[in-house]
Design a protein around this motif. Structure first.
Motif, short mmCIF file in Angstrom:
data_model
loop_
_atom_site.label_atom_id
_atom_site.label_comp_id
_atom_site.label_asym_id
_atom_site.label_seq_id
_atom_site.Cartn_x
_atom_site.Cartn_y
_atom_site.Cartn_z
N VAL A 1 0.82 -1.26 0.09
CA VAL A 1 0.12 0.06 -0.05
C VAL A 1 0.68 1.31 -0.09
O VAL A 1 1.98 1.21 0.34
CB VAL A 1 -0.94 0.18 1.01
N SER A 2 0.12 2.39 -0.48
CA SER A 2 0.89 3.73 -0.82
C SER A 2 0.65 4.67 0.44
O SER A 2 1.04 5.61 0.59
CB SER A 2 0.84 4.24 -2.00
N TYR A 3 -0.85 4.19 1.20
CA TYR A 3 -1.08 5.38 1.99
C TYR A 3 -1.59 4.64 3.39
O TYR A 3 -0.79 3.98 4.08
CB TYR A 3 -2.34 6.18 1.33
N ARG A 4 -2.95 4.59 3.62
CA ARG A 4 -3.35 3.98 4.89
C ARG A 4 -3.20 2.02 4.68
O ARG A 4 -3.74 1.77 3.84
CB ARG A 4 -4.78 4.24 5.19
N THR B 1 6.00 2.87 -11.11
CA THR B 1 6.66 2.55 -9.91
C THR B 1 6.28 3.69 -8.79
O THR B 1 5.80 4.56 -9.12
CB THR B 1 8.32 2.60 -10.16
N TYR B 2 6.40 3.23 -7.56
CA TYR B 2 6.56 4.01 -6.47
C TYR B 2 7.87 3.92 -5.67
O TYR B 2 8.11 2.73 -5.42
CB TYR B 2 5.29 3.77 -5.52
N GLY C 1 -0.62 0.12 -6.57
CA GLY C 1 -0.82 1.12 -7.74
C GLY C 1 -0.39 0.56 -8.97
O GLY C 1 -0.58 1.30 -10.15
N THR C 2 0.18 -0.40 -9.25
CA THR C 2 0.80 -1.01 -10.42
C THR C 2 0.70 -2.21 -10.79
O THR C 2 1.05 -2.75 -12.11
CB THR C 2 2.53 -1.18 -10.08
N LEU D 1 -4.79 12.89 -11.02
CA LEU D 1 -3.89 12.01 -11.13
C LEU D 1 -2.41 12.55 -11.29
O LEU D 1 -2.26 13.93 -10.81
CB LEU D 1 -4.13 11.77 -12.82
N TYR D 2 -1.42 11.93 -11.62
CA TYR D 2 0.08 12.46 -11.33
C TYR D 2 0.23 13.32 -12.46
O TYR D 2 0.80 14.53 -12.43
CB TYR D 2 1.09 11.39 -11.39
#
Ligand SMILES: N=C(N)NCCCC(=O)O
Ligand SMILES: [Zn+2]
Ligand SMILES: [Zn+2]
Length: 325
Positions: free
Chosen positions: A56-59, A165-166, A174-175, A200-201
């Motif tokens: 995960v990227s957040y919570r 990528t993150y 996310g990927t 979005l980014y």
């Protein structure tokens, strides 16, 4: 009584514990109080958990999703009037427990989920997986493609999940769909996202996404298209290809699914999601997942109940394609 509870039986198919004898709030929480996989011999659909959230990227917290969805599924009843089908009567559905995924190694977890799913697919015709964060869709698609070849994907999500990528990491929640496309696991002419919204980014996210094989039904199109219009868009894209459905619960508005890791405002109503899933009775469903349920942010099982009903509609749609026994 709890060792061998009375069950709703239909032909040779063993269904949920009979709620008129053993109250719904009693006994262990398998999905919909269905039998465990070791309690039956033939399996049509295995409901399986993947308690994993290292991507995960957040919570964090989706590792507790499978348990929460099972607990939130106690009230599901045997007959689905919207589709006029008994999803547990027409096919043998079981709870296959959890696939163990290493919480300290993403690479090992991905290998383990792929292996676990493949071995389950030797026994069960179809899998319905309860996650877990969205990273798990990649190994699940590897297992699906191993059995069926490249599959069409209907992906419900606020997010594209086709990012690259993150922090330099290629395997994250996310990927998964970029990796799946690169690996040739998906049929690029039959994939679409439903429910996309939020910032979005950059605009390149959208052009990359097209190149990876996806069309988009944006959340903002929902009102104009209606659920019937969305179902038609999906059917037109997917046709009769083998199709895998991935439901990130954050496709729902945070009002309907607060218990998730990366919530975005302006999402679908649970009623809309359930109606679209019901329309899949005419598709060639080979498997599905419901991911990103993070119970620490849930209240009164709101998110868990939405996820359990989404699973119920998917099982009902599968049942209608299943030859009655
Ligand atoms: N798959 C889910 N739920 N979220 C992806 C969000 C990726 C991001 O933090 O930008
Ligand atoms: Zn999402
Ligand atoms: Zn997602």
């Amino acid at each position: 009584m709890t060792d061998n509870p009375p069950r709703v039986v239909s032909g040779t198919n063993v269904g949920p514990v009979d709620a008129s004898v053993l109250p719904r709030f009693a006994g262990p929480a398998t999905f919909a109080r269905l039998p465990r996989i070791d309690e039956v011999s033939d399996v049509d659909v295995a409901v399986v958990g993947v308690p994993f959230d290292t991507g995960v990227s957040y919570r964090p917290g989706a590792r507790f999703g499978p348990t929460h969805v099972r607990e939130s599924s106690r009230l599901l009843r045997p007959y689905n009037p919207a589709l006029d089908v008994e999803p547990f009567g027409r096919q043998q559905v079981v709870d296959a427990g959890d696939i163990v995924a290493n919480p300290f190694s993403l690479d090992e977890a991905i290998t383990g989920i792929d292996r676990g799913a493949r071995s389950l697919l030797e026994r069960a015709g179809r899998l319905l997986t309860i996650g877990g964060d969205h990273t798990i869709a990649l190994p699940l698609l590897r297992a699906m493609a191993h059995k069926h070849g490249p599959v069409a994907v209907v992906h419900f999500d606020a997010h594209l999940d086709t990012w690259d990528t993150y922090f330099g990491a290629a395997y994250t929640h996310g990927t998964p769909f970029r990796r799946a496309s690169e690996e040739g696991l998906i049929d690029q002419s039959g994939c679409l996202h439903v429910g996309i919204r939020g910032p979005l980014y950059s605009s390149a996210d959208l052009t990359d996404d097209v190149e990876l094989g996806f069309q988009i039904v944006h959340a903002r199109e929902m009102e104009d298209l209606g659920t019937r219009g969305v179902a038609e868009r999906i059917r037109a894209r997917v046709g009769d290809r083998p199709v895998y459905v991935s439901v990130d619960i954050d496709v729902l508005d945070p009002a309907f699914a607060p218990g998730t890791g990366t919530p975005e405002s302006g999402g679908l109503l649970s009623r809309e999601l359930l109606a679209i899933l019901r329309s899949f009775a005419t598709l060639n469903l080979v498997g599905a997942d419901i991911v990103e349920v993070a119970p620490a942010y849930d209240h009164a099982e709101i998110t868990g109940i939405a996820a359990s009903h989404a699973a119920y509609e998917l099982l009902s749609a599968m049942a209608l394609r299943h030859p009655a026994k």
